[in-house]
Design a protein around this motif. Structure first.
Motif, short mmCIF file in Angstrom:
data_model
loop_
_atom_site.label_atom_id
_atom_site.label_comp_id
_atom_site.label_asym_id
_atom_site.label_seq_id
_atom_site.Cartn_x
_atom_site.Cartn_y
_atom_site.Cartn_z
N GLU A 1 -4.24 29.80 -35.51
CA GLU A 1 -4.01 29.69 -36.94
C GLU A 1 -4.04 28.23 -37.41
O GLU A 1 -4.60 27.92 -38.47
CB GLU A 1 -2.67 30.33 -37.32
N HIS B 1 -11.16 35.71 -40.85
CA HIS B 1 -10.45 35.39 -39.61
C HIS B 1 -9.02 35.93 -39.66
O HIS B 1 -8.38 35.91 -40.71
CB HIS B 1 -10.35 33.87 -39.41
N SER C 1 -11.61 39.35 -30.80
CA SER C 1 -11.92 40.22 -31.93
C SER C 1 -12.76 41.42 -31.51
O SER C 1 -13.71 41.31 -30.73
CB SER C 1 -12.67 39.43 -33.01
N LYS D 1 -2.47 29.36 -42.59
CA LYS D 1 -3.89 29.69 -42.49
C LYS D 1 -4.37 30.31 -43.79
O LYS D 1 -5.44 29.96 -44.31
CB LYS D 1 -4.12 30.63 -41.30
N PHE E 1 -17.84 38.50 -33.14
CA PHE E 1 -17.59 37.12 -33.58
C PHE E 1 -17.28 36.21 -32.39
O PHE E 1 -16.30 35.46 -32.41
CB PHE E 1 -16.45 37.08 -34.60
N SER F 1 -21.93 33.16 -33.67
CA SER F 1 -20.82 34.00 -33.19
C SER F 1 -21.29 35.43 -32.97
O SER F 1 -20.88 36.36 -33.66
CB SER F 1 -19.66 33.95 -34.20
N ASP G 1 -6.01 37.94 -41.76
CA ASP G 1 -6.68 38.17 -43.03
C ASP G 1 -5.63 38.31 -44.13
O ASP G 1 -4.42 38.36 -43.86
CB ASP G 1 -7.61 39.38 -42.94
N SER H 1 -17.96 33.14 -31.01
CA SER H 1 -18.56 31.83 -31.27
C SER H 1 -18.96 31.15 -29.96
O SER H 1 -18.45 31.49 -28.89
CB SER H 1 -17.57 30.94 -32.03
N LEU I 1 -7.64 26.81 -37.23
CA LEU I 1 -8.43 27.40 -38.31
C LEU I 1 -8.08 26.76 -39.64
O LEU I 1 -8.96 26.40 -40.44
CB LEU I 1 -8.19 28.91 -38.40
#
Length: 387
Positions: free
Chosen positions: A241, A366, A121, A324, A152, A204, A369, A154, A244
């Protein structure tokens, strides 16, 4: 795997109880759940997707999804943080299942205790996997030096290897998107900027890359920018995906369980009976259950398709982004309803439902979107939009 998989065999109730108890502390103090990571590492959790011959549990994506749903029910932030490590081990499995051994070092590393973070990201980069603002400068020995900023990230305090991408604009055949892994060195700066509404334990944080070098044997792919059939893109998109969706499905299940528990314990002054006997509350909980019940079978079916190397079609990316999107929007709706069932007590920050209410919001940000998911599905059904 053969037989019926029991997630409690890897995540027993007593472990989840400890993780759930710590979740409130990490949310309140904005700290990383190191104790969670230590216990999960000791349980072999970081290597659940690694083949047994390399020291892992040899599970498939479908079993990992069930585990992540279970973990998210105890501590969403812990599950989301671990998710990013599992994405890379999942991609390694996807490639290996298709005869590509480029990420065997990820599998071996995970079994040996390495922690892999996800550095894709970038602020303002809505191309996500199809482009990058990070510069990937080729090195004489075949490695790459990466300069740019990732957001982000993490597992920021603890990762040992950062899987990332950047754009090579100088090599023959450029431009090329370069996928590689860099170790934590002085060329990597982690900002202390993680102070968010929810998912605080993921830590993150923003990551600055100042010529961080990926050795030649950690450069795994060079692909053209834009949509590509390369297996690395298929693997990342699918695993990211699905896992998540699993985390947010776990949040939905926990909110539903808390609503049921509250309805059974909360007495009505008006009727003298529990709220579980109130027709409006019963309808509300039924609505929550109807929405939740659709998610696990969808996720399992898509995970099985990936695990079994099933043929994919032109709508595969819409299936992934769609599940997702449904998982996070359903989870948010279920949490909203659970808060109404529980009443004003859930508005306090110390309330578990209050924390879930804040944590579930992260799902909307995430990839994919809502805009991207709708665009992908529209293209699958209507064809590309005309210029």
């Amino acid at each position: 795997m053969s037989g019926v998989f029991d997630p409690a065999s890897i995540l027993p109730d007593d472990l989840l109880d400890r993780i759930r108890e710590r979740a409130a502390v990490h949310d309140r103090d904005n700290t990383f759940p190191q104790d969670d990571l230590d216990e999960l590492t000791a349980a072999g959790y970081l290597a659940i997707l690694v083949p047994t011959e390399l020291g892992g549990a040899g599970l498939g994506l479908a079993e990992a999804s069930l585990l992540q749903q279970r973990l998210a029910g105890a501590a969403p932030a812990t599950a989301l943080a671990i998710n990013m490590h599992l994405v890379w081990t999942g991609v390694a499995k996807v490639l290996a299942d298709r005869g590509i051994d480029d990420l065997t070092f990820v599998q071996a590393g995970a079994a040996a205790g390495e922690v892999f973070a996800f550095g894709i990201s970038e602020a303002g980069n809505d191309l996500v996997l199809f482009g990058s603002d990070t510069d990937a400068a080729p090195q004489p020995d075949g490695g790459y030096a990466f300069t740019g900023t990732k957001i982000f990230t993490s597992l920021a305090p603890v990762w040992t290897q950062l899987g990332l991408h950047g754009l090579d604009t100088t090599s023959p055949g450029a431009p090329k998107l370069v996928y590689a892994f860099v170790p934590r060195t002085e060329a990597v700066v982690t900002r202390g900027d993680w102070d968010t509404v929810g998912m605080r334990g993921t830590q993150s944080r923003t990551t600055e890359l100042h010529g961080a070098v990926a050795p030649a044997d950690r450069v795994v792919r060079r692909v053209p920018p834009g949509p590509t059939p390369d297996p690395i893109v298929f693997g990342i998109f699918s695993v990211f995906e699905l896992l998540l969706a699993s985390v947010y499905t776990g949040i939905a299940r926990r909110a539903l369980d808390l609503a049921v528990e509250t309805a059974n314990k909360r007495p009505s002054k008006k009727t003298g009976r529990s709220y579980a006997q109130d027709p409006d509350i019963r309808w509300r909980i039924a609505e929550m259950a109807l929405a939740y019940d659709a998610l696990p079978p969808q996720i399992e079916a898509l995970c099985r398709a990936v695990d079994e190397v099933a043929p994919t079609d032109a709508r595969w990316f819409s299936y992934m982004s769609g599940v997702k999107h449904r998982a996070v929007t359903t989870a948010k709706s279920v949490v909203d309803e659970a808060v109404l069932v529980a009443g004003g007590s859930s508005y306090f920050s110390r309330s578990e439902l209050g924390r879930l209410y804040r944590d579930v919001l992260a799902g909307l940000f995430h990839p994919s979107d809502p805009e991207s998911a709708h665009s992908t599905v529209a293209a699958a059904w209507l064809g590309p939009a005309e210029d």
